[in-house]
Design a protein around this motif. Structure first.
Motif, short mmCIF file in Angstrom:
data_model
loop_
_atom_site.label_atom_id
_atom_site.label_comp_id
_atom_site.label_asym_id
_atom_site.label_seq_id
_atom_site.Cartn_x
_atom_site.Cartn_y
_atom_site.Cartn_z
N GLU A 1 6.71 2.07 -7.81
CA GLU A 1 5.69 2.94 -7.23
C GLU A 1 4.67 3.27 -8.31
OE1 GLU A 1 7.36 6.37 -5.40
OE2 GLU A 1 8.26 5.26 -3.74
N LEU A 2 3.40 3.09 -7.98
CA LEU A 2 2.32 3.31 -8.93
C LEU A 2 1.44 4.46 -8.46
CD1 LEU A 2 3.01 0.08 -8.87
CD2 LEU A 2 1.12 -0.05 -10.44
N THR A 3 1.00 5.27 -9.39
CA THR A 3 0.13 6.41 -9.08
C THR A 3 -1.17 6.27 -9.85
OG1 THR A 3 2.06 7.83 -8.73
CG2 THR A 3 -0.07 8.92 -9.06
N PHE A 4 -2.28 6.47 -9.16
CA PHE A 4 -3.60 6.39 -9.79
C PHE A 4 -4.37 7.67 -9.50
CE2 PHE A 4 -2.39 1.98 -9.03
CZ PHE A 4 -2.65 1.40 -10.27
N VAL A 5 -4.96 8.22 -10.55
CA VAL A 5 -5.89 9.34 -10.38
C VAL A 5 -7.28 8.73 -10.26
CG1 VAL A 5 -6.83 11.44 -11.38
CG2 VAL A 5 -4.42 10.86 -11.73
N VAL A 6 -7.93 8.95 -9.10
CA VAL A 6 -9.18 8.27 -8.78
C VAL A 6 -10.31 9.30 -8.66
CG1 VAL A 6 -10.36 6.77 -7.12
CG2 VAL A 6 -7.92 6.46 -7.58
N SER A 7 -11.44 8.96 -9.24
CA SER A 7 -12.59 9.87 -9.22
C SER A 7 -13.23 9.90 -7.83
CB SER A 7 -13.63 9.43 -10.25
OG SER A 7 -14.82 10.17 -10.11
N ILE A 8 -13.53 11.11 -7.37
CA ILE A 8 -14.30 11.26 -6.12
C ILE A 8 -15.67 11.85 -6.44
CG2 ILE A 8 -12.31 11.45 -4.59
CD1 ILE A 8 -12.60 14.49 -4.72
N GLY A 9 -16.07 11.69 -7.72
CA GLY A 9 -17.37 12.19 -8.12
C GLY A 9 -17.32 13.66 -8.50
N ASP B 1 0.82 -1.22 0.00
CA ASP B 1 0.00 0.00 0.00
C ASP B 1 0.85 1.26 0.00
OD1 ASP B 1 -2.17 -1.61 0.01
OD2 ASP B 1 -2.68 -1.33 2.13
N THR B 2 2.03 1.21 0.63
CA THR B 2 2.87 2.40 0.72
C THR B 2 3.41 2.82 -0.64
OG1 THR B 2 4.79 1.01 1.23
CG2 THR B 2 3.53 1.91 3.09
N ARG B 3 3.41 1.91 -1.61
CA ARG B 3 3.92 2.23 -2.94
C ARG B 3 2.80 2.47 -3.94
NH1 ARG B 3 6.17 -1.79 -4.98
NH2 ARG B 3 6.02 -3.37 -3.38
N ILE B 4 1.58 2.57 -3.44
CA ILE B 4 0.44 2.90 -4.30
C ILE B 4 -0.05 4.29 -3.91
CG2 ILE B 4 -1.87 2.25 -5.03
CD1 ILE B 4 -1.22 -0.62 -4.34
N LYS B 5 0.17 5.27 -4.76
CA LYS B 5 -0.23 6.65 -4.47
C LYS B 5 -1.55 6.96 -5.18
CE LYS B 5 4.50 8.30 -3.81
NZ LYS B 5 5.53 9.29 -4.22
N VAL B 6 -2.40 7.73 -4.49
CA VAL B 6 -3.72 8.06 -5.02
C VAL B 6 -3.85 9.57 -5.11
CG1 VAL B 6 -6.20 7.86 -4.67
CG2 VAL B 6 -4.71 5.98 -4.00
N GLU C 1 -17.23 10.66 -13.72
CA GLU C 1 -17.17 9.20 -13.61
C GLU C 1 -17.59 8.77 -12.21
OE1 GLU C 1 -16.56 7.27 -16.16
OE2 GLU C 1 -16.19 8.99 -17.47
N ALA C 2 -17.92 7.46 -12.10
CA ALA C 2 -18.38 6.93 -10.81
C ALA C 2 -17.29 7.09 -9.75
CB ALA C 2 -18.75 5.46 -10.96
N VAL C 3 -17.72 7.26 -8.52
CA VAL C 3 -16.78 7.38 -7.40
C VAL C 3 -15.94 6.11 -7.30
CG1 VAL C 3 -16.59 7.64 -4.90
CG2 VAL C 3 -18.31 8.94 -6.16
N ASP C 4 -14.64 6.22 -7.08
CA ASP C 4 -13.67 5.14 -6.91
C ASP C 4 -13.18 4.57 -8.25
OD1 ASP C 4 -12.14 3.49 -5.04
OD2 ASP C 4 -13.30 1.82 -5.79
N SER C 5 -13.65 5.10 -9.37
CA SER C 5 -13.15 4.60 -10.65
C SER C 5 -11.83 5.30 -10.99
CB SER C 5 -14.18 4.81 -11.77
OG SER C 5 -14.44 6.19 -11.93
N ILE C 6 -10.94 4.54 -11.64
CA ILE C 6 -9.61 5.05 -11.98
C ILE C 6 -9.68 5.86 -13.28
CG2 ILE C 6 -7.26 4.37 -12.63
CD1 ILE C 6 -7.56 1.96 -10.81
N LEU C 7 -9.15 7.09 -13.24
CA LEU C 7 -9.15 7.97 -14.41
C LEU C 7 -7.84 7.90 -15.18
CD1 LEU C 7 -10.74 11.12 -12.69
CD2 LEU C 7 -11.92 9.27 -13.90
#
Length: 709
Positions: free
Chosen positions: A494-502, A460-465, A472-478
């Motif tokens: 290290e992976l980075t994800f842009v995540v929708s918060i609605g 989890d420490t290497r997954i950045k959000v 887009e729906a909440v929690d979906s990856i953009l």
């Protein structure tokens, strides 16, 4: 999965391992208040009947065993599509981790581990169960030194049919027995072969056979001879090496006949009288009959019937028949045969000696010291060998390695020795950490993707959000970094994800009581939409015309609502058509003429109870108009206080106004004229009188003439 109560009994605490078929979690058994290990079948196999059968076979195989060196099975179950096995939790590490940290192990420690593994295998074999996947990863070492054999995932009963798939063999290729590599049924001796490989790895720190692919490693198990352990680690006693050599024989008949026999040998191998015993030699095994040369039969025919000694025989040739004396023929051949053999032998010896001398002359080349190239890059190693006149044996062996950079030499076949110039040196080179190809996760649920990455070893420490407002729906990856298809190291990347918060939200204001024009401006500034069709009008006693009575219950004040949301409101159209208003004139004097008095008027009507209408300070007699509103069948009440003392009250009924009988005003004189609570009809004036003696009214006071409507 973490925090989930599996089966309502096992609380998952953390993930402690996993393989190709299942994940293993540490859990708390809330019923018996103890730690357990829970093996959960991977989600991608829940619809594969063969994997489910194999998963259940593991539980059945291990549950049939009761031995201190076999991990105990406590429970097996299924919750929805989750299949799981509950087993004994062992505090410690697996043997593979121990080898990585400390290999080569001391002979005493390695033999002690091997004895416990052998004892466990003996118990399994007595119960007609073959493990078929003995490797360090499946050997647990408790903190107390106790060895536990686990993972009977591909075990089978001796009497049952094989579970080898068509075209594939189950198990770990580096520990395959030759018969296992052939894809035929593996028996008890196959487990002993694998144990021999494990003992080899414990004592040397390396595997006997490596290759670029599983097939190449399997072929080496079938074709190549294991390098003697003592040539890698000379501190290994000869008696221990003999055990390894016997356990890893390719011919099953030359191995130990049972786990019990191997255990007895392990128990005595470290005795002083056995440490330097002779190296075990095995006969060359050849199951092909030697080829024989048969003489050709040309033009002669020899009778096959027996002949008497000195009896003549007929020899038939192409031209004539000759009779000879058998005894004379034998005497002639007697001296010719030895002479021929001696002559041929001498000729062969001469040729061999000449060839050997010629070969020695050709091979008499200079010897050079083999440079140590471990830790160099492959290019540097080639240059070092070229400088010495040596060559790298191509292709080099490539191995994935977590801690050694790509293209760096891990090991070399010859070192610290002199060899002939031009000799070939085999190198093992790091291919870097084993990389995985990143999937396209855009559009998927971040929660599900995170669990999948955790199973690959990404923490989890290497997954950045990065959270971002989106339609887009909440929690979906953009978006994702790295991009889809790029290679990454699951352990370090290290992976980075842009995540929708609605959509972006704003705080819904309280519009009740506001003017419609004011509400329009406020909603527009917040990015909310107010359409004409969403404005409803209704009469109201409490709210003035064009003031908001209420707003949509779905969008209540202080709620966070998405920008662009439509708002629905109800606006006052003024009092109802049947409402009546009346202005009552209150004439009041100060308590003492010329001395200031505080006047307070409170009224109750259709708009509410005990509403403060007017508060005023007077020094002379004044007229104060008070406006009330009445609904059908109601009564309005006006109460007057002076200097915080009740003075008088007046009631006005809707029916009186409807009948037009009129309602007189209210007069309150000073104390010098009449008692505070009295008033005479002559001093009262009609409600239609307007009056104001120059005193200003407080906020909320109504002015004008009063008349019934």
């Amino acid at each position: 999965m973490i925090g989930h109560d599996l089966g309502g009994r096992y609380e998952i605490v953390s993930r402690i391992g996993g393989g190709g078929m299942a994940l293993v979690y540490k859990a708390h058994d809330v019923l018996l208040n103890r730690k357990v290990a829970v093996k959960v079948l991977r989600q991608q196999f829940v619809n594969d009947d063969e994997f489910i059968r194999r998963f259940r076979r593991e539980a059945q195989s291990a549950a049939a065993l009761s031995h201190p060196n076999v991990v105990s099975i406590y429970d097996v179950g299924q919750e929805d599509e989750t299949h799981y096995i509950v087993m004994e939790y062992v505090e410690g590490n697996n043997l593979n981790e121990l080898i990585q940290e400390r290999a080569p192990l001391q002979a005493e420690e390695a033999v002690r581990f091997a004895m416990q593994i052998c004892d466990a295998l003996g118990h399994a074999h007595q119960n007609h169960i073959i493990h078929r996947d003995i490797k360090p990863h499946n050997i647990l070492i408790g903190n107390n030194g106790r060895v536990k054999v686990t993972d009977f995932g591909i075990a089978r009963a001796v009497t049952s049919s094989t579970i080898t798939h068509t075209g594939s063999v189950l198990g770990s290729v580096h520990y395959f027995s030759p018969e296992h590599a052939k894809g035929i049924n593996a028996g008890e001796k196959s487990d002993l072969y694998s144990l021999g490989i494990v003992l080899y790895q414990m004592l040397t720190g390396k595997l006997p056979f490596l290759g670029e692919s599983p097939i190449s490693v399997a072929l080496k198990h079938l074709q190549e001879t294991i390098e003697a352990p003592r040539s890698i680690n000379p501190h290994i006693p000869q008696s221990v090496e003999n055990i390894i050599l016997k356990a890893t024989r390719k011919n099953q008949s030359e191995r130990y006949s049972s786990a019990q026999e191997m255990l007895l040998d392990l128990e005595s191998c470290l005795r002083t009288d056995r440490l330097d015993e002779p190296k075990m030699i095995f006969p060359t095994f050849n199951d092909m009959e030697e080829t024989r040369v048969m003489p050709a039969i040309r033009g002669e025919f020899v009778t096959s019937q027996p002949l008497e000694r000195n009896e003549q025989k007929a020899i038939v040739s192409d031209t004539s028949t000759k009779w000879a004396d058998e005894g004379n023929a034998k005497k002639q051949k007697k001296w010719k045969k030895p002479l021929t053999v001696v002559g041929v032998t001498l000729l062969l010896l001469a040729l061999i000696i000449f060839g050997f001398m010629w070969l020695l002359d050709k091979l008499d080349t200079e010897e050079v010291e083999v440079p140590y190239v471990v830790g160099m890059t492959l290019t540097e190693a080639r240059a070092a060998f070229d400088a010495k006149g040596l060559r790298v044996d191509d292709p080099v062996t490539l191995e994935f390695h977590r801690d050694i950079p790509k293209d760096q030499v891990i090991s070399q076949s010859k070192k610290a020795m002199r060899v002939k110039a031009g000799a070939l040196i085999q190198l093992t080179v790091s291919n870097g950490p084993e990389m995985a190809s990143l999937k396209n996760y855009v559009g998927q649920s971040f929660k599900a993707v995170k669990e999948e990455l955790n199973s690959l070893g990404v923490t989890d420490t290497r997954i950045k959000v990065v959270e971002q407002n989106s339609e887009e729906a909440v929690d979906s990856i953009l978006e994702q970094t790295p991009k889809s298809g790029e290679l990454f190291d699951p352990v370090t990347a290290e992976l980075t994800f842009v995540v929708s918060i609605g959509p972006e939200t704003v705080e819904m204001p309280d519009l009740t009581g506001e003017k419609l024009s004011t509400a329009r401006k406020l909603l527009k500034s917040l990015g909310l939409v107010l359409n004409e069709e969403d404005i409803f009008y209704a009469p109201s006693y409490l709210h003035e015309k064009d003031h908001i009575i209420s707003q949509d219950e779905k969008l209540m004040p202080l709620d966070q609502v998405p920008k662009g949301s439509k708002v629905t409101i109800t606006v006052s159209s003024g009092p109802p058509a049947d409402a009546k208003t009346y202005v009552l004139n209150v004439r009041i004097s100060p308590a003492v003429a010329g001395v200031a008095s505080e006047v307070k008027i409170v009224y109750s009507d259709a708009r509410g109870e005990n509403m403060e209408g007017i508060t005023r300070t007077i020094t002379d007699t004044v007229d104060i108009p008070v406006t009330v509103m009445l609904a059908p069948d109601t009564v309005a009440t006006i109460t007057v206080s002076r200097d915080k003392q009740f003075m008088d009250t007046k009631e006005i009924s809707y029916d009186e106004l409807e009948a037009g009988t009129g309602t007189p005003g209210l007069t309150i004189p000073g104390e010098e004229l009449l008692p505070p609570t009295q008033s005479t009809p002559d001093e009262q004036v009609q409600g239609e009188i307007n009056g104001n003696n120059g005193e200003s009214t407080s906020e909320g006071e109504s002015e004008g003439s009063g008349q019934g409507q």
